[in-house]
Design an enzyme around this catalytic site. Structure first.
Site, PDB file in Angstrom:
ATOM      1  N   CYS B 153      35.892  54.614  55.976  1.00 19.86           N
ATOM      2  CA  CYS B 153      35.247  53.679  55.068  1.00 19.86           C
ATOM      3  C   CYS B 153      36.166  52.477  54.876  1.00 19.86           C
ATOM      4  O   CYS B 153      37.329  52.640  54.518  1.00 19.86           O
ATOM      5  CB  CYS B 153      35.007  54.416  53.749  1.00 19.86           C
ATOM      6  SG  CYS B 153      34.758  53.388  52.326  1.00 19.86           S
ATOM      7  N   GLU B 154      35.654  51.274  55.112  1.00 12.39           N
ATOM      8  CA  GLU B 154      36.550  50.113  55.040  1.00 12.39           C
ATOM      9  C   GLU B 154      36.837  49.712  53.594  1.00 12.39           C
ATOM     10  O   GLU B 154      37.690  48.872  53.348  1.00 12.39           O
ATOM     11  CB  GLU B 154      35.943  48.918  55.792  1.00 12.39           C
ATOM     12  CG  GLU B 154      34.806  48.226  55.076  1.00 12.39           C
ATOM     13  CD  GLU B 154      34.303  47.012  55.851  1.00 12.39           C
ATOM     14  OE1 GLU B 154      34.625  46.895  57.044  1.00 12.39           O
ATOM     15  OE2 GLU B 154      33.587  46.207  55.258  1.00 12.39           O
ATOM     16  N   HIS B 155      36.120  50.319  52.664  1.00 11.43           N
ATOM     17  CA  HIS B 155      36.315  49.942  51.260  1.00 11.43           C
ATOM     18  C   HIS B 155      37.362  50.800  50.574  1.00 11.43           C
ATOM     19  O   HIS B 155      38.046  50.352  49.676  1.00 11.43           O
ATOM     20  CB  HIS B 155      34.989  50.031  50.506  1.00 11.43           C
ATOM     21  CG  HIS B 155      33.952  49.111  51.058  1.00 11.43           C
ATOM     22  ND1 HIS B 155      32.637  49.458  51.211  1.00 11.43           N
ATOM     23  CD2 HIS B 155      34.029  47.845  51.512  1.00 11.43           C
ATOM     24  CE1 HIS B 155      31.951  48.449  51.717  1.00 11.43           C
ATOM     25  NE2 HIS B 155      32.787  47.463  51.918  1.00 11.43           N
ATOM     26  N   HIS B 156      37.469  52.060  50.993  1.00 10.48           N
ATOM     27  CA  HIS B 156      38.397  52.970  50.321  1.00 10.48           C
ATOM     28  C   HIS B 156      39.388  53.627  51.268  1.00 10.48           C
ATOM     29  O   HIS B 156      40.255  54.378  50.824  1.00 10.48           O
ATOM     30  CB  HIS B 156      37.627  54.074  49.582  1.00 10.48           C
ATOM     31  CG  HIS B 156      36.679  53.583  48.553  1.00 10.48           C
ATOM     32  ND1 HIS B 156      35.337  53.364  48.801  1.00 10.48           N
ATOM     33  CD2 HIS B 156      36.874  53.228  47.253  1.00 10.48           C
ATOM     34  CE1 HIS B 156      34.762  52.905  47.712  1.00 10.48           C
ATOM     35  NE2 HIS B 156      35.657  52.828  46.756  1.00 10.48           N
ATOM     36  N   GLN B 194      28.629  51.948  57.340  1.00 12.32           N
ATOM     37  CA  GLN B 194      27.721  52.709  58.196  1.00 12.32           C
ATOM     38  C   GLN B 194      26.611  51.841  58.777  1.00 12.32           C
ATOM     39  O   GLN B 194      26.194  52.030  59.923  1.00 12.32           O
ATOM     40  CB  GLN B 194      27.127  53.887  57.413  1.00 12.32           C
ATOM     41  CG  GLN B 194      26.400  54.875  58.314  1.00 12.32           C
ATOM     42  CD  GLN B 194      25.880  56.083  57.588  1.00 12.32           C
ATOM     43  OE1 GLN B 194      26.484  56.551  56.625  1.00 12.32           O
ATOM     44  NE2 GLN B 194      24.757  56.610  58.031  1.00 12.32           N
ATOM     45  N   HIS B 222      29.936  60.616  53.160  1.00 10.54           N
ATOM     46  CA  HIS B 222      31.006  59.677  52.828  1.00 10.54           C
ATOM     47  C   HIS B 222      31.946  60.337  51.837  1.00 10.54           C
ATOM     48  O   HIS B 222      31.575  60.604  50.694  1.00 10.54           O
ATOM     49  CB  HIS B 222      30.408  58.393  52.238  1.00 10.54           C
ATOM     50  CG  HIS B 222      29.662  57.579  53.236  1.00 10.54           C
ATOM     51  ND1 HIS B 222      30.009  56.281  53.563  1.00 10.54           N
ATOM     52  CD2 HIS B 222      28.596  57.882  54.012  1.00 10.54           C
ATOM     53  CE1 HIS B 222      29.176  55.826  54.485  1.00 10.54           C
ATOM     54  NE2 HIS B 222      28.313  56.763  54.778  1.00 10.54           N
ATOM     55  N   CYS B 224      34.220  59.067  50.251  1.00 12.77           N
ATOM     56  CA  CYS B 224      34.455  58.234  49.072  1.00 12.77           C
ATOM     57  C   CYS B 224      33.439  58.545  47.979  1.00 12.77           C
ATOM     58  O   CYS B 224      33.669  58.242  46.816  1.00 12.77           O
ATOM     59  CB  CYS B 224      34.418  56.757  49.440  1.00 12.77           C
ATOM     60  SG  CYS B 224      32.932  56.252  50.325  1.00 12.77           S
TER      61      CYS B 224
END
Lengths: 234, 262
Positions: B153-156, B194, B222, B224
């Protein structure tokens, strides 16, 4: 740090940590586990002040991996990743005494109590990659029973850390044993390790099972068998 | 120099209509068309050390399947010390003792692991396809399903994993089956979202084969959402991209969706 004491205290390491302002974060590894049980290695109030350091580290990681830290999707990722990591290691804030909250009751009950299928999420201390699975806990009370959710909370305290599955199993078992002094405690953990699934040997379906049997579960095979039968069946 | 490259890159972004993604990760706005005269820029020689990671090909996203490599094995080795240092800082910042036995080599292991999880940046589609495109007089649906997929996940920076189902209708050209799975690997082993991953896989197959249609469905969990935040253990996210005849003809799409379900 994690209840693990290798007994060595390097003076130069200690002085480096103190001089870099991180000294208060590190517990003297020379202290025994007895002392450490009642201490937390991280204060929740300090989390906020630790964020900038973590953010900088994550920004460096993104850059070194070849990503563009200015693109929209990654702009606040260092902050989010730092907070996520702090959440995933929040077990360092907590002790068993805190979460038990005095929910120990005198009951004249000496039959097995099992809480099974407790979802567990932890971080592999070797690769910093998640491992997750289910924990099954059984104990035979000795006139003292514990609130059922407290068993799950004890799992949370120890699993939300950088862990090794063997140590996690043992810490949960000893935590319960010390709090309740029951006749016996059994803990079984079945988990999938992403460090084995996503990388390295890449075996998708492999599971690791560890168990710790204390007291009457260790001595009496029939008791152990009863626990294993009851916790495995749907 | 690095700063000016990034400025140029940012201004490219602004001129794209509704394209908010990174050129690096081949983000598309859904149209499979090549703009006339892609703004190809010759890859500058990679300077050694930590700066190498910031170079981006400014080639149009439509040419992403030709010019994707931004990282080399040498870059990985050069970055390892800084990555390990960053992980040591993180360990200390979390309240752990990096000197205890279990954590002594963790910064290096974690750095290598993270490089492995983003190895998609090292690979180009054209290398992976390996000329495994064959002329076959076949125009019925080809499906490869239940491809295990692992991404980040590029956010977390926390794992995503699930399954990818790919179907396409060849137009006289078929692709080696494992190459579909390899295309999934290239795009999934990155910092991803995704939705973007699904689209990138579909577009890459389209550009390689020019088939009559492509359908990609991803069903993933996910971490996250499962390990933190809202903590819903059983939730799954499903995304799909339908191109060509899969989009236009409901019957074809139906057939694909039924077959991947069975």
């Amino acid at each position: 740090m994690n209840g693990h004491c290798n007994g060595k205290v390097s003076d130069t390491v200690e002085s480096f940590h103190c001089s870099s302002g991180l000294g208060d974060l590190i517990i003297d590894t020379g202290k025994s586990a007895v002392h450490r049980k009642n201490e937390t290695s991280r204060k929740e109030a300090e989390d906020q002040s630790r964020l900038p350091v973590l953010e900088v580290a994550y920004a460096t990681i993104l850059r070194e991996l070849g990503e563009d830290t200015d693109r929209q999707g990654l702009l606040r990722t260092p902050l989010r990743a730092a907070k996520a990591m702090q959440f995933l290691t929040k077990g360092y804030h907590e002790t068993v005494d805190d979460v038990l909250n005095n929910a120990i009751f005198d009951e004249d009950h000496d039959e097995m109590v099992i809480v099974k299928d407790i979802d567990m999420f932890s971080l592999c201390e070797h690769h910093l990659v998640p491992f997750f699975g289910k924990v099954h806990i059984g104990y035979i009370p000795n006139k003292k029973v514990v609130g059922l959710s407290k068993l799950a909370r004890i799992v949370e305290v120890f699993s939300r850390r950088l862990q090794v599955q063997e140590r996690l199993t043992k810490q949960i078992a000893t935590g319960i044993a010390e709090a309740l002094q029951p006749k016996g405690v059994a803990v079984v953990i079945e988990a999938a390790h992403m460090c084995m699934v996503m990388r390295g040997v890449q075996k998708m379906n492999s599971r690791t099972v560890t168990s710790t049997m204390l007291g009457v579960y260790l001595e009496d095979p029939k008791t152990r068998e009863e626990f294993l039968t009851l916790s495995q069946h749907a | 120099m690095e700063h000016s490259k990034q400025t140029q890159y940012t201004s490219n972004e602004k001129t794209d209509s509704g394209d908010s993604g990174s050129v690096l990760n081949g983000h598309f706005d859904g149209m499979v068309k090549r703009p006339a005269g892609g703004t190809g820029r010759a890859a500058a020689p990679q300077p050694p050390g930590a700066e190498s990671g910031s170079h981006r090909p400014a080639a149009s996203v439509m040419e992403s399947w030709r010019e994707e490599r931004t990282r080399s094995v040498e870059d990985n080795e050069m970055s390892l010390p800084s990555l390990a240092a960053a992980y040591t800082t993180i360990l200390r910042g979390l309240g752990e003792d990096p000197q205890r036995q279990g954590l002594l080599k963790t910064p290096w292991r974690a750095a290598t692991a993270m490089q492995f999880f983003t190895k998609g940046y090292q690979e180009k589609i054209i290398d992976v396809l390996n000329d495994a495109i064959f002329d076959e007089d076949h125009d019925e649906m080809v499906i490869v399903k239940d491809i295990d997929m692992f991404s980040m996940c590029e956010h977390h920076l926390v794992p995503i994993f699930g399954r990818v189902h790919i179907g396409y209708l060849p137009n006289k050209r078929v692709l080696g089956l494992s190459k579909l799975a390899r295309i999934v690997e290239i795009y999934s082993r990155r910092l991803q979202v995704q939705e973007r991953l699904t689209k990138q896989i579909a577009v890459a197959i389209t550009e390689a084969l020019q088939p009559t249609g492509v359908g990609v469905v991803i069903e993933a969990t996910h971490m996250c959402m499962v390990m933190r935040g809202v903590q819903k253990m059983n939730s799954k996210t499903v995304t799909s991209t339908m191109l060509g005849v899969f989009r236009e003809d409901p019957k074809t799409r139906d057939e694909f969706l039924t077959l991947i379900r069975s």
